[in-house]
Write an enzyme that holds these catalytic residues in place. Sequence first.
Site, mmCIF file in Angstrom:
data_model
loop_
_atom_site.group_PDB
_atom_site.id
_atom_site.type_symbol
_atom_site.label_atom_id
_atom_site.label_comp_id
_atom_site.label_asym_id
_atom_site.label_seq_id
_atom_site.Cartn_x
_atom_site.Cartn_y
_atom_site.Cartn_z
ATOM 1 N N HIS A 239 0.805 -1.234 0.000
ATOM 2 C CA HIS A 239 0.000 0.000 0.000
ATOM 3 C C HIS A 239 0.836 1.281 0.000
ATOM 4 O O HIS A 239 0.661 2.167 -0.826
ATOM 5 C CB HIS A 239 -0.900 0.033 1.246
HETATM 6 C C1 BDR Z 1 -2.465 0.848 5.525
HETATM 7 O O1 BDR Z 1 -2.649 0.269 6.812
HETATM 8 C C2 BDR Z 1 -1.418 -0.068 7.381
HETATM 9 O O2 BDR Z 1 -1.491 -1.289 8.052
HETATM 10 C C3 BDR Z 1 -0.417 -0.085 6.256
HETATM 11 O O3 BDR Z 1 0.866 0.262 6.720
HETATM 12 C C4 BDR Z 1 -0.965 0.928 5.279
HETATM 13 O O4 BDR Z 1 -0.495 2.232 5.576
HETATM 14 C C5 BDR Z 1 -3.214 -0.003 4.514
HETATM 15 O O5 BDR Z 1 -4.585 0.026 4.776
#
Ligand code: BDR
Length: 316
Positions: A239
């Site tokens: 992500h």
């Molecule tokens: C986001 O949630 C976190 O767990 C990850 O680092 C990312 O920023 C994804 O939904």
Amino acid sequence: MKKRKVIIDCDPGYDDAIALILALLNDKLDIKAINATAGNQTVDKTYKNLIRICNYLNKNVRIGKGVVKPLFSELSDASHVHGKTGLDGVNIPNDIEMPKLETSIDVMKNIIETSTEKITIIAIGPLTNIALFIINYPDLLNQIDEIIIMGGSSFIGNRTPSAEFNIHADAEAARIVFESGVPVIMAGLDVTEKSLIYESEFDEIAKLGKNGMFAAEILRNYNKFYLTLEEKFNGVPVHDICAVGYAIDSSIFEGKEYHVDIECEGKYTYGRTVVDFKNRLKKEKNVKVLFEVDRDKLVKMLIDEIKSENGEVYNA
Ligand code: BDR
Ligand code: CA
């Protein structure tokens, strides 16, 4: 070539760590500071992980420590994904020298106030630190050119049926950021779930020397969570790399501007990023929502940067 001046706010976390590798190894960003926020783990842990990552990559960056909890709620972390340390299984030195303690808000104020050029904020965790800056220093907002966030989704969530983790973690903070008047780029699940690094690519990355081994170990540990899901990704959605990738080369993404509100009241919809696709509310467009990414180019960008700083073999 003129570098883009950025401040990164993060909560490492596996995918934050990969995003930081890309940010710290490339030469298109001038990283003025990196701040830690509470999110995937407590801020004590994300702050320490951030320092560990910078040390491991041999990068001397100004680092700030953010607040311990969301504005109006308690922290609900993501240890089910990132483990009890935030980087479980990643074998980089833990016994490190801590820098002089600075708060993230002071770091942001000092850099933004004294910069002769506008600063880009890249926020890849909950938005608490950024919201506090906005509330405290409204006169400095015209010195920020964009806030590029990993957060939200125009369709469904990953933390709840409606909400993505970073926005859900502190929806009130997200609302402050989205209503700040500063242009927001939303790299949400629409695009981040397409930003996969496939399992078949882990080995290729592991062969790229010290930093490649480091990245591969992060990806393999991150993948442990994805292997438990019903939905098969055949790899990991990295992500947070999208927000950094966009700051480096926005041409590999496609998006469109809309008005986006943050739901802060709904029992089932708390933390939802409500995209006004049909302009029903007739409100000003405040967010560029990203929908497409050239995944191959994004992953190549990471691999090329890792290759360019090939070190000795990673000490796993
Ligand atoms: C986001 O949630 C976190 O767990 C990850 O680092 C990312 O920023 C994804 O939904
Ligand atoms: Ca994150």
